[in-house]
Scaffold this motif. Structure first.
Motif, PDB file in Angstrom:
ATOM      1  N   ALA A  92      40.364  23.810  -9.614  1.00 23.00           N
ATOM      2  CA  ALA A  92      40.646  23.861 -10.949  1.00 23.00           C
ATOM      3  C   ALA A  92      39.884  24.309 -12.104  1.00 23.00           C
ATOM      4  O   ALA A  92      40.406  24.370 -13.213  1.00 23.00           O
ATOM      5  CB  ALA A  92      40.932  22.103 -11.181  1.00 23.00           C
ATOM      6  N   VAL A  93      38.686  24.708 -11.736  1.00 24.51           N
ATOM      7  CA  VAL A  93      37.843  25.330 -12.853  1.00 24.51           C
ATOM      8  C   VAL A  93      38.204  26.800 -12.811  1.00 24.51           C
ATOM      9  O   VAL A  93      38.035  27.604 -11.532  1.00 24.51           O
ATOM     10  CB  VAL A  93      36.329  25.300 -12.219  1.00 24.51           C
ATOM     11  N   PRO A  94      38.804  27.191 -13.753  1.00 24.06           N
ATOM     12  CA  PRO A  94      39.251  28.709 -13.710  1.00 24.06           C
ATOM     13  C   PRO A  94      38.529  29.772 -13.482  1.00 24.06           C
ATOM     14  O   PRO A  94      37.174  29.532 -13.613  1.00 24.06           O
ATOM     15  CB  PRO A  94      39.752  28.824 -15.396  1.00 24.06           C
ATOM     16  N   ASN A  95      38.755  30.743 -12.662  1.00 28.87           N
ATOM     17  CA  ASN A  95      38.099  31.766 -12.520  1.00 28.87           C
ATOM     18  C   ASN A  95      37.020  31.387 -11.158  1.00 28.87           C
ATOM     19  O   ASN A  95      36.169  32.230 -10.990  1.00 28.87           O
ATOM     20  CB  ASN A  95      37.285  32.438 -13.410  1.00 28.87           C
ATOM     21  N   THR A  96      37.219  30.272 -10.708  1.00 31.64           N
ATOM     22  CA  THR A  96      36.316  30.062  -9.415  1.00 31.64           C
ATOM     23  C   THR A  96      36.537  30.844  -8.399  1.00 31.64           C
ATOM     24  O   THR A  96      37.793  30.974  -7.763  1.00 31.64           O
ATOM     25  CB  THR A  96      36.341  28.654  -9.270  1.00 31.64           C
ATOM     26  N   PRO A  97      35.409  31.675  -7.794  1.00 31.45           N
ATOM     27  CA  PRO A  97      35.926  32.756  -6.806  1.00 31.45           C
ATOM     28  C   PRO A  97      36.378  31.881  -5.463  1.00 31.45           C
ATOM     29  O   PRO A  97      35.849  30.649  -5.251  1.00 31.45           O
ATOM     30  CB  PRO A  97      34.462  33.316  -6.589  1.00 31.45           C
ATOM     31  N   ALA A  98      37.067  32.465  -4.646  1.00 30.33           N
ATOM     32  CA  ALA A  98      37.639  31.985  -3.450  1.00 30.33           C
ATOM     33  C   ALA A  98      36.783  31.506  -2.562  1.00 30.33           C
ATOM     34  O   ALA A  98      36.548  30.509  -2.069  1.00 30.33           O
ATOM     35  CB  ALA A  98      38.502  32.993  -2.755  1.00 30.33           C
TER      36      ALA A  98
END
Length: 315
Positions: A252-258
């Motif tokens: 849910a934290v935007p742009n958190t890498p996969a």
């Protein structure tokens, strides 16, 4: 050239000119063309019927649905009963893991529950079709928590998901408000201000989902997963179990890498864990992370289940 219509054909068949070779041929050709259009007409009528069946009835849209419930004697009776019973109940602790909230499967086997939230609203009504498609491809069962707002924005998709036996549809609240009896907020989202509004957030969406799917949800996850102890008691009174999670994926934290999401899951996973992710933000890396973590979990000997198929427990 003489224009031949269906009405003119009927008149011609009754006229003394019947038998004229030229007119007979024109009439035959027109009849054939008319009959040839019937399959196309039927197809478009069936298509229109299908599209209509997948259009959210206005009476089920959140705004109108709640007004409709306020005219329902059974809804009002339940609301008045709960409001009176919990009018003086203190909120108790506020958080994701308060008393009365379940977050684990009761098992000694390597079972996991993948849970996905569909939050809704101006910035949360997307649909991650790739993520759902991957679950279908891998035949991974999952529990989907949906709000009334997300349903309003994705009604045809919701219908299809509700008919897919891989997925269990559960309640994430009517308007995606953290469930509170005194107006607590979390992550900038204002919670329900009192007991009557908390009742609406839970029960109205229970009834909305039931009206669409024919099945009443048995689990409720509050928006943001934060709630108070009083709301957990209200949910129990309504026959619903409040759910949190055991493993926070961090998607849910935007742009958190996969790879960060994958690492977070693998680091905290254990038998019986509930993993929380989202399927309403295709721009996030939830799908990309899922592609990585599912094979890893399968290699570790884990299998996946739906929440309703096993008993649950809190801390």
């Amino acid at each position: 050239m003489m224009k031949i219509t269906v009405d003119s054909q009927k008149r011609y068949l009754k006229s003394p000119n019947r038998g004229d070779p030229t007119l007979d041929k024109l009439t035959e050709n027109t009849m054939n063309r008319t009959l040839a259009t019937f399959p196309t007409l039927i197809f478009f009528l069936l298509l229109a019927g299908k599209l209509l069946a997948q259009t959210l009835p206005p009476s089920l849209e959140n705004e109108y649905y709640l007004k409709k419930q306020y005219q329902d004697t059974s809804y009002l009776a339940a609301k008045n009963r709960v409001s009176a019973e919990f009018a003086h109940t203190p909120p108790g602790s506020w958080g994701e893991f308060v008393k009365g909230v379940d977050e684990d499967i009761v098992t000694n086997k390597k079972l996991l529950a993948l849970t996905f939230d569909g939050c809704g609203g101006p910035h949360g009504s997307g649909y991650d079709a790739e993520l759902i498609g991957y679950l279908e491809k891998m035949k991974i069962p999952a529990t989907l928590f949906v709000t009334g707002r997300w349903i309003d924005a994705n009604y045809p998709t919701f219908l299809n998901l509700s008919k897919n036996s891989l997925f269990e549809i559960e309640n994430h609240g009517l308007n995606h408000k953290p469930c509170s009896v005194d107006g607590e907020s979390e992550y900038g989202i204002k919670g329900t201000p009192d007991v009557p509004d908390a009742f609406d957030e839970i029960e109205a969406n229970e009834r909305k989902i039931t009206a669409i799917t024919g099945r009443r949800p048995v689990f409720f996850r509050s928006a943001t997963a934060f709630t108070d102890e009083a709301c957990a008691k209200i949910a129990r009174q309504l026959g619903v179990t409040m759910i949190s999670f055991d493993v926070l994926s961090g998607d849910a934290v935007p742009n958190t890498p996969a790879n960060v999401i994958e690492s977070s899951i693998l680091k905290h996973v254990r038998p019986g864990a509930l993993i929380i992710m989202h399927f309403n933000h295709p721009e996030w890396n939830s799908y990309e992370a899922l592609q990585k973590v599912v094979p890893s979990l399968l290699a570790l000997g884990y299998s996946f289940v739906r929440l309703k198929d096993y008993p649950l427990k809190g801390r």
